[in-house]
Design a protein around this motif. Structure first.
Motif, PDB file in Angstrom:
ATOM      1  N   GLU A 194      38.538  60.358  12.140  1.00 39.31           N
ATOM      2  CA  GLU A 194      37.886  61.224  11.150  1.00 39.31           C
ATOM      3  C   GLU A 194      38.743  62.476  10.910  1.00 39.31           C
ATOM      4  OE1 GLU A 194      34.617  62.711   8.750  1.00 39.31           O
ATOM      5  OE2 GLU A 194      34.920  60.728   9.580  1.00 39.31           O
ATOM      6  N   LYS A 195      39.190  63.075  11.983  1.00 38.80           N
ATOM      7  CA  LYS A 195      39.983  64.311  11.918  1.00 38.80           C
ATOM      8  C   LYS A 195      41.299  64.102  11.168  1.00 38.80           C
ATOM      9  CE  LYS A 195      42.515  67.439  15.019  1.00 38.80           C
ATOM     10  NZ  LYS A 195      42.812  67.726  16.430  1.00 38.80           N
ATOM     11  N   TYR A 196      42.003  63.032  11.479  1.00 39.83           N
ATOM     12  CA  TYR A 196      43.339  62.831  10.915  1.00 39.83           C
ATOM     13  C   TYR A 196      43.352  62.135   9.565  1.00 39.83           C
ATOM     14  CZ  TYR A 196      45.013  64.551  15.356  1.00 39.83           C
ATOM     15  OH  TYR A 196      45.246  65.332  16.449  1.00 39.83           O
ATOM     16  N   ASN A 197      42.214  61.590   9.121  1.00 38.50           N
ATOM     17  CA  ASN A 197      42.107  61.036   7.772  1.00 38.50           C
ATOM     18  C   ASN A 197      43.238  60.054   7.444  1.00 38.50           C
ATOM     19  OD1 ASN A 197      40.865  60.716   5.276  1.00 38.50           O
ATOM     20  ND2 ASN A 197      42.107  62.327   4.334  1.00 38.50           N
ATOM     21  N   ILE A 198      43.336  59.006   8.241  1.00 31.70           N
ATOM     22  CA  ILE A 198      44.396  58.014   8.042  1.00 31.70           C
ATOM     23  C   ILE A 198      43.850  56.644   7.627  1.00 31.70           C
ATOM     24  CG2 ILE A 198      46.065  59.164   9.556  1.00 31.70           C
ATOM     25  CD1 ILE A 198      45.292  57.139  11.745  1.00 31.70           C
ATOM     26  N   MET A 199      42.561  56.594   7.268  1.00 31.77           N
ATOM     27  CA  MET A 199      41.935  55.335   6.838  1.00 31.77           C
ATOM     28  C   MET A 199      41.846  55.274   5.324  1.00 31.77           C
ATOM     29  SD  MET A 199      41.015  53.260   9.310  1.00 31.77           S
ATOM     30  CE  MET A 199      40.045  52.136   8.342  1.00 31.77           C
ATOM     31  N   GLN A 200      42.070  54.088   4.781  1.00 28.52           N
ATOM     32  CA  GLN A 200      41.800  53.850   3.372  1.00 28.52           C
ATOM     33  C   GLN A 200      40.283  53.923   3.161  1.00 28.52           C
ATOM     34  OE1 GLN A 200      43.889  53.839   1.090  1.00 28.52           O
ATOM     35  NE2 GLN A 200      45.811  52.988   1.839  1.00 28.52           N
ATOM     36  N   ASP A 201      39.862  54.226   1.958  1.00 29.06           N
ATOM     37  CA  ASP A 201      38.433  54.365   1.661  1.00 29.06           C
ATOM     38  C   ASP A 201      37.628  53.109   1.952  1.00 29.06           C
ATOM     39  OD1 ASP A 201      38.729  56.991   0.937  1.00 29.06           O
ATOM     40  OD2 ASP A 201      38.912  56.561  -1.205  1.00 29.06           O
ATOM     41  N   PHE A 242      50.942  59.817  12.281  1.00 32.20           N
ATOM     42  CA  PHE A 242      50.683  59.002  11.094  1.00 32.20           C
ATOM     43  C   PHE A 242      50.143  59.874   9.953  1.00 32.20           C
ATOM     44  CE2 PHE A 242      49.854  55.333  14.219  1.00 32.20           C
ATOM     45  CZ  PHE A 242      51.208  55.031  14.294  1.00 32.20           C
ATOM     46  N   GLU A 243      49.272  60.833  10.284  1.00 31.90           N
ATOM     47  CA  GLU A 243      48.766  61.725   9.243  1.00 31.90           C
ATOM     48  C   GLU A 243      49.901  62.538   8.627  1.00 31.90           C
ATOM     49  OE1 GLU A 243      45.075  64.676   8.562  1.00 31.90           O
ATOM     50  OE2 GLU A 243      46.470  65.296  10.140  1.00 31.90           O
ATOM     51  N   ARG A 244      50.777  63.076   9.464  1.00 37.06           N
ATOM     52  CA  ARG A 244      51.922  63.848   8.959  1.00 37.06           C
ATOM     53  C   ARG A 244      52.813  63.005   8.054  1.00 37.06           C
ATOM     54  NH1 ARG A 244      52.549  65.585  14.273  1.00 37.06           N
ATOM     55  NH2 ARG A 244      54.471  64.388  14.436  1.00 37.06           N
ATOM     56  N   GLN A 245      52.935  61.711   8.379  1.00 37.86           N
ATOM     57  CA  GLN A 245      53.781  60.809   7.598  1.00 37.86           C
ATOM     58  C   GLN A 245      53.071  60.274   6.351  1.00 37.86           C
ATOM     59  OE1 GLN A 245      54.675  57.848  10.582  1.00 37.86           O
ATOM     60  NE2 GLN A 245      56.385  59.016  11.415  1.00 37.86           N
ATOM     61  N   GLY A 246      51.773  60.555   6.231  1.00 36.60           N
ATOM     62  CA  GLY A 246      51.014  60.076   5.078  1.00 36.60           C
ATOM     63  C   GLY A 246      50.646  58.595   5.148  1.00 36.60           C
ATOM     64  N   VAL A 247      50.636  58.031   6.355  1.00 34.51           N
ATOM     65  CA  VAL A 247      50.287  56.625   6.535  1.00 34.51           C
ATOM     66  C   VAL A 247      48.775  56.470   6.420  1.00 34.51           C
ATOM     67  CG1 VAL A 247      50.350  54.653   8.117  1.00 34.51           C
ATOM     68  CG2 VAL A 247      52.270  56.273   8.065  1.00 34.51           C
ATOM     69  N   LYS A 248      48.340  55.464   5.662  1.00 33.87           N
ATOM     70  CA  LYS A 248      46.910  55.133   5.522  1.00 33.87           C
ATOM     71  C   LYS A 248      46.728  53.671   5.911  1.00 33.87           C
ATOM     72  CE  LYS A 248      45.058  58.786   3.300  1.00 33.87           C
ATOM     73  NZ  LYS A 248      43.807  59.417   3.566  1.00 33.87           N
ATOM     74  N   PHE A 249      45.726  53.425   6.757  1.00 33.94           N
ATOM     75  CA  PHE A 249      45.484  52.076   7.261  1.00 33.94           C
ATOM     76  C   PHE A 249      44.304  51.428   6.568  1.00 33.94           C
ATOM     77  CE2 PHE A 249      47.610  54.354  10.682  1.00 33.94           C
ATOM     78  CZ  PHE A 249      48.657  53.486  10.958  1.00 33.94           C
ATOM     79  N   ASP A 250      44.443  50.115   6.353  1.00 39.73           N
ATOM     80  CA  ASP A 250      43.341  49.310   5.838  1.00 39.73           C
ATOM     81  C   ASP A 250      42.471  48.822   6.991  1.00 39.73           C
ATOM     82  OD1 ASP A 250      44.163  49.115   2.947  1.00 39.73           O
ATOM     83  OD2 ASP A 250      45.952  48.247   3.900  1.00 39.73           O
TER      84      ASP A 250
END
Length: 185
Positions: free
Chosen positions: A136-143, A107-115
């Motif tokens: 935390e490592k992959y940074n796939i969460m919205q702020d 998901f990180e490679r694909q640039g996916v961000k989750f709410d």
């Protein structure tokens, strides 16, 4: 087990035979969605360790824009596929049969961000802390994202890990639901 609200309301979902999958009870799902409220509409949702897919299907039914389902167990994957198709919600569903960490990395490679991310890992295996560290490592969460964790009531959940902090926790008989927010940096 049924869909509680939204366009697939009342739809019965197929449940597993045996005890290899432990679905989230209807009343617990309903309480979780009461907390999420209208934040589900238009969201990108991850149902990690999806089991039957009930949490993610409920999200789609209530207006999530896209739901990703991940489970490494082939039977769970097939059950989730069946339930999504049965609820006629396959258009905005993406299903992965792979290990959680591999999915998060992808998901990180694909640039996916989750709410919203819902975690329901096997109970009492120490997986929650590991997954929060990987998030935390992959940074796939919205702020302004939310992580919801289902565990056994006796299982310890961390107060915080990295940018994730515990916002609330509620016990339901033998189950505990913990909500984590994302700290703004």
């Amino acid at each position: 087990m049924r869909i509680i609200a939204g366009k697939a309301r009342g739809k019965k979902l197929k449940t597993p035979e045996g005890d290899h999958i432990r679905p989230t009870l209807d009343r617990i799902r309903e309480n979780i969605y009461n907390v999420i409220g209208t934040g589900i509409r238009g969201s990108v949702f991850l149902d990690l360790f999806s089991g039957t897919g009930a949490m993610g299907i409920e999200a789609l039914s209530r207006g999530a824009n896209k739901v990703y389902f991940v489970d490494s167990d082939r039977r769970s994957y097939e059950l989730t596929q069946y339930n999504i198709k049965s609820a006629r919600l396959e258009e905005n569903a993406l299903i992965y049969n792979m290990e959680a960490e591999r999915a998060l990395e992808q998901f990180e490679r694909q640039g996916v961000k989750f709410d919203i991310i819902f975690l329901d890992p096997p109970y009492n295996k120490g997986i929650v802390q590991k997954i929060l560290q990987q998030l935390e490592k992959y940074n796939i969460m919205q702020d302004e994202g939310t992580v919801i964790v289902e565990t056994d009531r006796s299982e310890e959940t961390p107060e915080s890990i990295g940018k994730f902090f515990r916002e609330r926790e509620k016990n339901y008989a033998a189950t505990k639901i913990t909500f984590y927010g994302v700290a703004n940096e």
